[in-house]
Design a protein around this motif. Structure first.
Motif, mmCIF file in Angstrom:
data_model
loop_
_atom_site.group_PDB
_atom_site.id
_atom_site.type_symbol
_atom_site.label_atom_id
_atom_site.label_comp_id
_atom_site.label_asym_id
_atom_site.label_seq_id
_atom_site.Cartn_x
_atom_site.Cartn_y
_atom_site.Cartn_z
ATOM 1 N N ARG A 1 -36.993 -99.724 60.314
ATOM 2 C CA ARG A 1 -38.021 -99.476 61.338
ATOM 3 C C ARG A 1 -37.401 -98.992 62.653
ATOM 4 N NH1 ARG A 1 -42.028 -97.786 61.533
ATOM 5 N NH2 ARG A 1 -42.875 -99.004 63.222
ATOM 6 N N ALA A 2 -36.271 -99.557 63.054
ATOM 7 C CA ALA A 2 -35.625 -99.138 64.303
ATOM 8 C C ALA A 2 -35.181 -97.683 64.212
ATOM 9 C CB ALA A 2 -34.439 -100.044 64.613
ATOM 10 N N ILE A 3 -34.593 -97.308 63.102
ATOM 11 C CA ILE A 3 -34.146 -95.916 62.943
ATOM 12 C C ILE A 3 -35.345 -94.995 62.788
ATOM 13 C CG2 ILE A 3 -32.849 -94.357 61.436
ATOM 14 C CD1 ILE A 3 -30.846 -96.653 61.047
ATOM 15 N N GLN A 4 -36.412 -95.471 62.148
ATOM 16 C CA GLN A 4 -37.616 -94.660 62.006
ATOM 17 C C GLN A 4 -38.251 -94.386 63.371
ATOM 18 O OE1 GLN A 4 -41.042 -96.427 60.029
ATOM 19 N NE2 GLN A 4 -41.260 -94.547 58.813
ATOM 20 N N LYS A 5 -38.221 -95.353 64.278
ATOM 21 C CA LYS A 5 -38.760 -95.143 65.627
ATOM 22 C C LYS A 5 -37.983 -94.053 66.353
ATOM 23 C CE LYS A 5 -40.461 -99.847 66.209
ATOM 24 N NZ LYS A 5 -40.270 -101.141 66.868
ATOM 25 N N VAL A 6 -36.666 -94.076 66.222
ATOM 26 C CA VAL A 6 -35.841 -93.027 66.843
ATOM 27 C C VAL A 6 -36.177 -91.677 66.224
ATOM 28 C CG1 VAL A 6 -33.476 -92.189 67.153
ATOM 29 C CG2 VAL A 6 -33.983 -94.618 67.443
ATOM 30 N N SER A 7 -36.313 -91.652 64.906
ATOM 31 C CA SER A 7 -36.645 -90.404 64.217
ATOM 32 C C SER A 7 -38.005 -89.872 64.661
ATOM 33 C CB SER A 7 -36.649 -90.639 62.707
ATOM 34 O OG SER A 7 -37.075 -89.490 62.025
ATOM 35 N N SER A 8 -38.989 -90.745 64.818
ATOM 36 C CA SER A 8 -40.325 -90.315 65.257
ATOM 37 C C SER A 8 -40.280 -89.729 66.658
ATOM 38 C CB SER A 8 -41.294 -91.496 65.231
ATOM 39 O OG SER A 8 -41.481 -91.943 63.926
ATOM 40 N N GLU A 9 -39.517 -90.353 67.528
ATOM 41 C CA GLU A 9 -39.396 -89.839 68.887
ATOM 42 C C GLU A 9 -38.723 -88.462 68.898
ATOM 43 O OE1 GLU A 9 -37.752 -91.340 73.219
ATOM 44 O OE2 GLU A 9 -38.103 -92.798 71.618
ATOM 45 N N ALA A 10 -37.716 -88.296 68.056
ATOM 46 C CA ALA A 10 -37.043 -86.993 67.961
ATOM 47 C C ALA A 10 -37.995 -85.933 67.397
ATOM 48 C CB ALA A 10 -35.798 -87.100 67.099
ATOM 49 N N GLU A 11 -38.845 -86.320 66.453
ATOM 50 C CA GLU A 11 -39.818 -85.381 65.892
ATOM 51 C C GLU A 11 -40.842 -84.951 66.934
ATOM 52 O OE1 GLU A 11 -41.476 -87.091 62.357
ATOM 53 O OE2 GLU A 11 -39.523 -87.136 61.360
ATOM 54 N N VAL A 12 -41.246 -85.875 67.793
ATOM 55 C CA VAL A 12 -42.181 -85.534 68.868
ATOM 56 C C VAL A 12 -41.556 -84.475 69.771
ATOM 57 C CG1 VAL A 12 -43.286 -86.429 70.963
ATOM 58 C CG2 VAL A 12 -43.457 -87.690 68.816
ATOM 59 N N TRP A 13 -40.275 -84.651 70.083
ATOM 60 C CA TRP A 13 -39.593 -83.656 70.918
ATOM 61 C C TRP A 13 -39.495 -82.318 70.200
ATOM 62 C CZ3 TRP A 13 -35.029 -87.118 72.890
ATOM 63 C CH2 TRP A 13 -35.526 -87.954 73.892
ATOM 64 N N GLN A 14 -39.322 -82.343 68.881
ATOM 65 C CA GLN A 14 -39.231 -81.100 68.115
ATOM 66 C C GLN A 14 -40.568 -80.369 68.145
ATOM 67 O OE1 GLN A 14 -38.218 -81.626 63.998
ATOM 68 N NE2 GLN A 14 -37.566 -79.510 63.771
ATOM 69 N N VAL A 15 -41.669 -81.118 68.081
ATOM 70 C CA VAL A 15 -42.995 -80.509 68.150
ATOM 71 C C VAL A 15 -43.186 -79.810 69.493
ATOM 72 C CG1 VAL A 15 -45.476 -81.047 68.262
ATOM 73 C CG2 VAL A 15 -44.044 -82.066 66.484
ATOM 74 N N ARG A 16 -42.586 -80.356 70.539
ATOM 75 C CA ARG A 16 -42.660 -79.741 71.865
ATOM 76 C C ARG A 16 -41.754 -78.525 71.988
ATOM 77 N NH1 ARG A 16 -41.189 -84.391 75.748
ATOM 78 N NH2 ARG A 16 -41.941 -86.063 74.460
ATOM 79 N N GLY A 17 -41.231 -78.047 70.883
ATOM 80 C CA GLY A 17 -40.373 -76.876 70.917
ATOM 81 C C GLY A 17 -38.906 -77.209 71.129
ATOM 82 N N GLY A 18 -38.533 -78.427 70.865
ATOM 83 C CA GLY A 18 -37.144 -78.829 71.010
ATOM 84 C C GLY A 18 -36.725 -79.042 72.444
ATOM 85 N N LYS A 19 -37.683 -79.067 73.335
ATOM 86 C CA LYS A 19 -37.351 -79.249 74.746
ATOM 87 C C LYS A 19 -37.418 -80.730 75.095
ATOM 88 C CE LYS A 19 -39.257 -74.784 75.855
ATOM 89 N NZ LYS A 19 -40.340 -74.059 76.450
ATOM 90 N N LEU A 20 -36.318 -81.250 75.563
ATOM 91 C CA LEU A 20 -36.277 -82.638 75.976
ATOM 92 C C LEU A 20 -36.783 -82.738 77.404
ATOM 93 C CD1 LEU A 20 -32.776 -83.600 74.562
ATOM 94 C CD2 LEU A 20 -35.004 -83.914 73.503
ATOM 95 N N ALA A 21 -37.452 -83.836 77.687
ATOM 96 C CA ALA A 21 -37.972 -84.002 79.041
ATOM 97 C C ALA A 21 -36.826 -83.991 80.047
ATOM 98 C CB ALA A 21 -38.770 -85.295 79.142
ATOM 99 N N THR A 22 -35.824 -84.774 79.803
ATOM 100 C CA THR A 22 -34.664 -84.806 80.690
ATOM 101 C C THR A 22 -33.440 -85.155 79.863
ATOM 102 O OG1 THR A 22 -34.872 -87.164 81.183
ATOM 103 C CG2 THR A 22 -36.050 -85.634 82.652
ATOM 104 N N GLN A 23 -32.307 -84.960 80.456
ATOM 105 C CA GLN A 23 -31.071 -85.358 79.784
ATOM 106 C C GLN A 23 -31.041 -86.883 79.643
ATOM 107 O OE1 GLN A 23 -27.473 -84.119 81.713
ATOM 108 N NE2 GLN A 23 -26.197 -84.745 79.994
ATOM 109 N N HIS A 24 -31.656 -87.555 80.604
ATOM 110 C CA HIS A 24 -31.741 -89.015 80.557
ATOM 111 C C HIS A 24 -32.492 -89.475 79.299
ATOM 112 C CE1 HIS A 24 -31.881 -93.103 82.022
ATOM 113 N NE2 HIS A 24 -33.196 -93.102 81.914
#
Length: 136
Positions: A36-59
């Motif tokens: 579940r912990a790794i799946q949460k990280v994966s889901s967050e990364a997928e959300v960023w990918q949907v946004r076109g791979g643009k991360l909100a910030t380096q932070h």
């Protein structure tokens, strides 16, 4: 039949001790939480990918990486048997040693997996024989 019942009880006790030593319940729970912990990280990364791979910030990227590293640190690692089974055989002087370690790991893992099954089957066959003897 009394001796059979007593021996069956001893075999049942041995099986329950084997299962207790292997800690299936706690390992299953730990593996689920790790997943579940790794799946949460994966889901967050997928959300960023949907946004076109643009991360909100380096932070945000650093936080995601930290979350991933934390999840890995809390996950169960493989056993030495898993390591030896999966290792690549080195050529040269180490080849015989590596093959021996790999074969021993396969044998031990197979024995560990098969032992409860073999004990259960032997017990059932034995109980069947006792039942047939009583019916005669």
């Amino acid at each position: 039949s009394d001796v059979g019942a007593a021996l069956f009880s001893v075999i049942t006790l041995v099986l329950s001790l084997i299962v207790a030593v292997l800690k299936y319940e706690s390992r299953s729970r730990d593996l689920f939480h790790s997943f579940r912990a790794i799946q949460k990280v994966s889901s967050e990364a997928e959300v960023w990918q949907v946004r076109g791979g643009k991360l909100a910030t380096q932070h945000d990227c650093l936080n995601l990486n930290a979350s991933y590293q934390d999840a890995l640190d809390k996950s169960e690692n493989h056993t030495p048997l898993d390591f030896y089974r999966a290792m690549t055989i080195r050529e040269g002087d180490n080849e015989a040693r590596d093959r021996k370690l790999q074969n021993e790991a396969r044998f031990r893992q197979g024995l560990l997996t098969a032992l409860p099954i073999l004990i259960t089957l032997a017990s059932l066959l034995w109980l069947g024989k006792i039942a047939l003897d009583l019916l005669r």
